[in-house]
Design a protein around this motif. Structure first.
Motif, PDB file in Angstrom:
ATOM      1  N   GLU A   1      10.129 -58.376  14.785  1.00 40.37           N
ATOM      2  CA  GLU A   1      10.597 -59.130  13.627  1.00 40.37           C
ATOM      3  C   GLU A   1       9.622 -59.138  12.453  1.00 40.37           C
ATOM      4  O   GLU A   1       9.982 -59.555  11.373  1.00 40.37           O
ATOM      5  CB  GLU A   1      10.875 -60.588  14.017  1.00 40.37           C
ATOM      6  N   THR A   2       8.410 -58.686  12.645  1.00 43.14           N
ATOM      7  CA  THR A   2       7.434 -58.717  11.568  1.00 43.14           C
ATOM      8  C   THR A   2       7.252 -57.321  10.974  1.00 43.14           C
ATOM      9  O   THR A   2       7.663 -56.319  11.554  1.00 43.14           O
ATOM     10  CB  THR A   2       6.074 -59.219  12.075  1.00 43.14           C
ATOM     11  N   LEU A   3       6.620 -57.261   9.810  1.00 41.89           N
ATOM     12  CA  LEU A   3       6.408 -55.979   9.155  1.00 41.89           C
ATOM     13  C   LEU A   3       5.448 -55.099   9.943  1.00 41.89           C
ATOM     14  O   LEU A   3       5.596 -53.877   9.977  1.00 41.89           O
ATOM     15  CB  LEU A   3       5.867 -56.201   7.741  1.00 41.89           C
ATOM     16  N   ASP A   4       4.459 -55.715  10.598  1.00 41.97           N
ATOM     17  CA  ASP A   4       3.533 -54.930  11.415  1.00 41.97           C
ATOM     18  C   ASP A   4       4.264 -54.227  12.546  1.00 41.97           C
ATOM     19  O   ASP A   4       4.019 -53.054  12.829  1.00 41.97           O
ATOM     20  CB  ASP A   4       2.429 -55.816  11.991  1.00 41.97           C
ATOM     21  N   ALA A   5       5.163 -54.947  13.201  1.00 41.89           N
ATOM     22  CA  ALA A   5       5.929 -54.348  14.292  1.00 41.89           C
ATOM     23  C   ALA A   5       6.842 -53.252  13.760  1.00 41.89           C
ATOM     24  O   ALA A   5       6.999 -52.206  14.383  1.00 41.89           O
ATOM     25  CB  ALA A   5       6.740 -55.411  15.020  1.00 41.89           C
ATOM     26  N   ALA A   6       7.440 -53.480  12.584  1.00 42.34           N
ATOM     27  CA  ALA A   6       8.298 -52.456  11.995  1.00 42.34           C
ATOM     28  C   ALA A   6       7.484 -51.218  11.642  1.00 42.34           C
ATOM     29  O   ALA A   6       7.945 -50.094  11.801  1.00 42.34           O
ATOM     30  CB  ALA A   6       8.997 -53.006  10.756  1.00 42.34           C
ATOM     31  N   LYS A   7       6.246 -51.415  11.174  1.00 39.09           N
ATOM     32  CA  LYS A   7       5.377 -50.284  10.849  1.00 39.09           C
ATOM     33  C   LYS A   7       5.044 -49.481  12.102  1.00 39.09           C
ATOM     34  O   LYS A   7       5.044 -48.254  12.085  1.00 39.09           O
ATOM     35  CB  LYS A   7       4.095 -50.777  10.182  1.00 39.09           C
ATOM     36  N   ILE A   8       4.776 -50.170  13.195  1.00 38.09           N
ATOM     37  CA  ILE A   8       4.469 -49.477  14.454  1.00 38.09           C
ATOM     38  C   ILE A   8       5.659 -48.633  14.892  1.00 38.09           C
ATOM     39  O   ILE A   8       5.519 -47.465  15.265  1.00 38.09           O
ATOM     40  CB  ILE A   8       4.085 -50.499  15.545  1.00 38.09           C
ATOM     41  N   VAL A   9       6.867 -49.213  14.819  1.00 38.67           N
ATOM     42  CA  VAL A   9       8.072 -48.480  15.219  1.00 38.67           C
ATOM     43  C   VAL A   9       8.304 -47.297  14.290  1.00 38.67           C
ATOM     44  O   VAL A   9       8.616 -46.184  14.730  1.00 38.67           O
ATOM     45  CB  VAL A   9       9.295 -49.435  15.228  1.00 38.67           C
ATOM     46  N   THR A  10       8.127 -47.508  12.969  1.00 41.56           N
ATOM     47  CA  THR A  10       8.331 -46.426  12.007  1.00 41.56           C
ATOM     48  C   THR A  10       7.326 -45.307  12.236  1.00 41.56           C
ATOM     49  O   THR A  10       7.690 -44.126  12.214  1.00 41.56           O
ATOM     50  CB  THR A  10       8.201 -46.974  10.573  1.00 41.56           C
ATOM     51  N   ASP A  11       6.058 -45.653  12.451  1.00 41.37           N
ATOM     52  CA  ASP A  11       5.041 -44.627  12.717  1.00 41.37           C
ATOM     53  C   ASP A  11       5.384 -43.828  13.965  1.00 41.37           C
ATOM     54  O   ASP A  11       5.207 -42.610  14.012  1.00 41.37           O
ATOM     55  CB  ASP A  11       3.660 -45.258  12.859  1.00 41.37           C
ATOM     56  N   HIS A  12       5.880 -44.519  14.990  1.00 41.19           N
ATOM     57  CA  HIS A  12       6.266 -43.839  16.226  1.00 41.19           C
ATOM     58  C   HIS A  12       7.418 -42.869  15.961  1.00 41.19           C
ATOM     59  O   HIS A  12       7.406 -41.731  16.447  1.00 41.19           O
ATOM     60  CB  HIS A  12       6.657 -44.870  17.280  1.00 41.19           C
ATOM     61  N   ARG A  13       8.401 -43.306  15.174  1.00 42.08           N
ATOM     62  CA  ARG A  13       9.537 -42.430  14.871  1.00 42.08           C
ATOM     63  C   ARG A  13       9.093 -41.218  14.056  1.00 42.08           C
ATOM     64  O   ARG A  13       9.541 -40.095  14.293  1.00 42.08           O
ATOM     65  CB  ARG A  13      10.620 -43.211  14.125  1.00 42.08           C
TER      66      ARG A  13
ATOM     67  N   LYS B   1       6.187 -39.842  14.068  1.00 35.44           N
ATOM     68  CA  LYS B   1       5.448 -38.968  14.975  1.00 35.44           C
ATOM     69  C   LYS B   1       6.413 -38.134  15.819  1.00 35.44           C
ATOM     70  O   LYS B   1       6.216 -36.924  15.993  1.00 35.44           O
ATOM     71  CB  LYS B   1       4.556 -39.818  15.874  1.00 35.44           C
ATOM     72  N   LYS B   2       7.463 -38.762  16.338  1.00 36.87           N
ATOM     73  CA  LYS B   2       8.449 -38.040  17.152  1.00 36.87           C
ATOM     74  C   LYS B   2       9.166 -36.975  16.324  1.00 36.87           C
ATOM     75  O   LYS B   2       9.420 -35.864  16.798  1.00 36.87           O
ATOM     76  CB  LYS B   2       9.471 -39.004  17.751  1.00 36.87           C
ATOM     77  N   ILE B   3       9.504 -37.303  15.067  1.00 34.58           N
ATOM     78  CA  ILE B   3      10.190 -36.340  14.208  1.00 34.58           C
ATOM     79  C   ILE B   3       9.286 -35.145  13.945  1.00 34.58           C
ATOM     80  O   ILE B   3       9.720 -33.989  14.001  1.00 34.58           O
ATOM     81  CB  ILE B   3      10.639 -37.017  12.890  1.00 34.58           C
ATOM     82  N   LYS B   4       7.995 -35.394  13.675  1.00 33.04           N
ATOM     83  CA  LYS B   4       7.058 -34.297  13.444  1.00 33.04           C
ATOM     84  C   LYS B   4       6.904 -33.440  14.688  1.00 33.04           C
ATOM     85  O   LYS B   4       6.854 -32.207  14.598  1.00 33.04           O
ATOM     86  CB  LYS B   4       5.701 -34.847  13.005  1.00 33.04           C
ATOM     87  N   GLU B   5       6.830 -34.063  15.846  1.00 33.65           N
ATOM     88  CA  GLU B   5       6.724 -33.296  17.090  1.00 33.65           C
ATOM     89  C   GLU B   5       7.953 -32.425  17.293  1.00 33.65           C
ATOM     90  O   GLU B   5       7.848 -31.270  17.712  1.00 33.65           O
ATOM     91  CB  GLU B   5       6.550 -34.247  18.273  1.00 33.65           C
ATOM     92  N   ARG B   6       9.140 -32.975  16.998  1.00 31.80           N
ATOM     93  CA  ARG B   6      10.374 -32.209  17.140  1.00 31.80           C
ATOM     94  C   ARG B   6      10.393 -31.024  16.163  1.00 31.80           C
ATOM     95  O   ARG B   6      10.782 -29.911  16.532  1.00 31.80           O
ATOM     96  CB  ARG B   6      11.574 -33.128  16.892  1.00 31.80           C
ATOM     97  N   GLU B   7       9.959 -31.251  14.915  1.00 35.07           N
ATOM     98  CA  GLU B   7       9.913 -30.165  13.927  1.00 35.07           C
ATOM     99  C   GLU B   7       8.926 -29.087  14.348  1.00 35.07           C
ATOM    100  O   GLU B   7       9.210 -27.890  14.210  1.00 35.07           O
ATOM    101  CB  GLU B   7       9.539 -30.718  12.558  1.00 35.07           C
ATOM    102  N   ASP B   8       7.767 -29.487  14.866  1.00 34.62           N
ATOM    103  CA  ASP B   8       6.784 -28.508  15.339  1.00 34.62           C
ATOM    104  C   ASP B   8       7.336 -27.685  16.493  1.00 34.62           C
ATOM    105  O   ASP B   8       7.125 -26.468  16.561  1.00 34.62           O
ATOM    106  CB  ASP B   8       5.490 -29.204  15.762  1.00 34.62           C
ATOM    107  N   ALA B   9       8.049 -28.339  17.394  1.00 32.42           N
ATOM    108  CA  ALA B   9       8.647 -27.620  18.520  1.00 32.42           C
ATOM    109  C   ALA B   9       9.696 -26.624  18.027  1.00 32.42           C
ATOM    110  O   ALA B   9       9.788 -25.498  18.537  1.00 32.42           O
ATOM    111  CB  ALA B   9       9.259 -28.607  19.500  1.00 32.42           C
ATOM    112  N   GLN B  10      10.483 -27.018  17.016  1.00 29.39           N
ATOM    113  CA  GLN B  10      11.487 -26.109  16.466  1.00 29.39           C
ATOM    114  C   GLN B  10      10.819 -24.914  15.773  1.00 29.39           C
ATOM    115  O   GLN B  10      11.297 -23.783  15.876  1.00 29.39           O
ATOM    116  CB  GLN B  10      12.400 -26.855  15.490  1.00 29.39           C
ATOM    117  N   LYS B  11       9.700 -25.169  15.074  1.00 30.54           N
ATOM    118  CA  LYS B  11       8.991 -24.066  14.424  1.00 30.54           C
ATOM    119  C   LYS B  11       8.435 -23.096  15.455  1.00 30.54           C
ATOM    120  O   LYS B  11       8.485 -21.876  15.270  1.00 30.54           O
ATOM    121  CB  LYS B  11       7.857 -24.610  13.561  1.00 30.54           C
ATOM    122  N   LYS B  12       7.910 -23.616  16.554  1.00 34.58           N
ATOM    123  CA  LYS B  12       7.392 -22.749  17.610  1.00 34.58           C
ATOM    124  C   LYS B  12       8.503 -21.896  18.206  1.00 34.58           C
ATOM    125  O   LYS B  12       8.319 -20.720  18.487  1.00 34.58           O
ATOM    126  CB  LYS B  12       6.716 -23.583  18.694  1.00 34.58           C
ATOM    127  N   GLU B  13       9.672 -22.518  18.409  1.00 33.23           N
ATOM    128  CA  GLU B  13      10.814 -21.765  18.940  1.00 33.23           C
ATOM    129  C   GLU B  13      11.230 -20.677  17.963  1.00 33.23           C
ATOM    130  O   GLU B  13      11.557 -19.563  18.356  1.00 33.23           O
ATOM    131  CB  GLU B  13      11.986 -22.707  19.218  1.00 33.23           C
TER     132      GLU B  13
END
Length: 166
Positions: free
Chosen positions: A128-140, A142-154
């Protein structure tokens, strides 16, 4: 004519009454259905079989952090502050003007009193707080970047390599 209608209504009533009495309890209910005690234990969470099963599952699950190995102890305050941060509870100041009290009119001088806005200390729920939202956003992100890197490798694997450069 009226007597014929009354006779028909009585006949229908007797047929319905006999039909209702003709059924058996086993035919109407499910014999495999849980009894009231089982329903109550499942609802309140006091079913010892389920509690034992859940505890065994928790003990078999690998710990994610070293802190999780202490199953018997409550979580330490640093983890609680992260999960349930305190919300601001500002102090308010009230000015009380000079006044008289009682039948005798005893004078009370002016004073200032201090109190919190809320009676109880408010806490935010996880996320419910902005800090928690920032943690979730940073995690997302990171996951998007990992997915893009995996697609580039493929994509790089599927392209043929040139052995000689001109």
């Amino acid at each position: 004519m009226l007597i014929a209608w009354i006779n028909r209504i009585i006949a229908i009533f007797i047929i319905v009454l006999c039909t209702g009495c003709a059924s058996s309890l086993e035919g109407v209910t499910n014999p495999d259905a849980p009894n009231m005690k089982q329903v109550y234990e499942d609802y309140t969470g006091t079913n010892t079989e389920q509690l034992d099963k859940r505890q065994a599952e928790l003990l078999q699950r690998p710990a994610l952090h070293d802190d999780d190995l202490q199953l018997e102890l409550p979580p330490y305050p640093a983890r609680l502050d992260h999960l349930y941060p305190r919300l601001p509870n500002p102090d308010l100041f009230m000015y009380v003007r000079p006044h008289a009290v009682g039948l005798t009119g005893a004078p009370i001088p002016a004073y200032i009193t201090r109190f919190s806005m809320y009676e109880r200390q408010p806490y935010a729920l996880p996320g419910e707080t902005l800090d928690a939202a920032k943690i979730v956003t940073d995690h997302r992100v990171k996951k998007i970047k990992e997915r893009e890197d995996a697609q580039k490798k493929e994509a790089n694997k599927s392209q043929p390599r040139e052995l000689f450069h001109e």
